[in-house]
Design an enzyme around this catalytic site. Sequence first.
Site, PDB file in Angstrom:
ATOM      1  CB  SER A  87      -0.992  -0.004   1.202  1.00 20.58           C
ATOM      2  OG  SER A  87      -1.427   1.288   1.594  1.00 20.58           O
ATOM      3  CE1 TYR A 129      -4.365  -1.564   5.388  1.00 25.13           C
ATOM      4  CE2 TYR A 129      -3.573   0.684   4.861  1.00 25.13           C
ATOM      5  CZ  TYR A 129      -4.206  -0.752   4.179  1.00 25.13           C
ATOM      6  OH  TYR A 129      -4.265  -0.868   2.740  1.00 25.13           O
TER       7      TYR A 129
END
Length: 295
Positions: free
Chosen positions: A140, A162
């Site tokens: 990501s 995250y």
Amino acid sequence: MAEHGAVVVTGGSNGIGYFISEQLAQAGRPVIIAARNAERAQLAMNAIRERVPGAELGFQELDLGSLASVRRAADALAGNGPLAAVVANAGVVHDHGPASTSDGFELFFGTNHLAHFGLLARLFPALRATPGARMVHLGSLSHLWAKPVTGLPGERSWFSNYQNSKLAVMQFGFELDRRLRAHGIEARSVVAHPGNAPSAFTPERPGLHLREPIHPLLKAVVGNFSQGKDAGAWPAVHAAIGEDVQGGALWGPGRLFQLLGRPAPAKASAQAYDGGQATRLWQLSAELTGVDFDF
């Protein structure tokens, strides 16, 4: 690329994972959807078959929040025929309270990284037996703001957890390929990321709920730098089956600072390639999962 063998897609029944599965099926690849919910997986397979008649599809139950489930799934997959690739896609994106996996690990780190480390380690003998097999890790752009992880993540904000989990995913992916090369093993480890792919721009499929509503004004603004999860799946699919993909590469969208567009080679942050951090992460991951790669 391995022409024979199935491609396993974790989380292949929902979101980007669904479109990875659909696009692989369109490319003529046998796909095994590894996911928690059999009913949801069946709906996904029905939707794929509507678009790809004759698609070769299968289901494997897999809960990445449980290392026991990871072990059972790996045993079943390893005994189910040749594996051409594993796309380690599934993961937790949103969880606004402190949470942990069933094994007691911080939820994001345990689900997004540790479970896939354990799954790939257990599937590694089957993968290395298939010439040209690939292991694809879903990173990501959020890793760009992550702090280096030197141990188990603590109780940070959900987004910080995250970010750090995705940094761990990418460090693992690059380190795995370095070790494959060092041992002269033909299999490849590749990292991909989807860019900016919110569900609001995602097409629906029969029986599945893949798109979330968004205010028209907000959609008009963010639409300039967003794409749907169907387009977000392109880099991972290319990483899994593209003929020009090298081990240790990162693939992402090729336009507007890697936010959208067709797949293209990309660069990660310096710490994503940090061999020292990756070695410490590897040692920790092997210790916590109780399994390591047999090179």
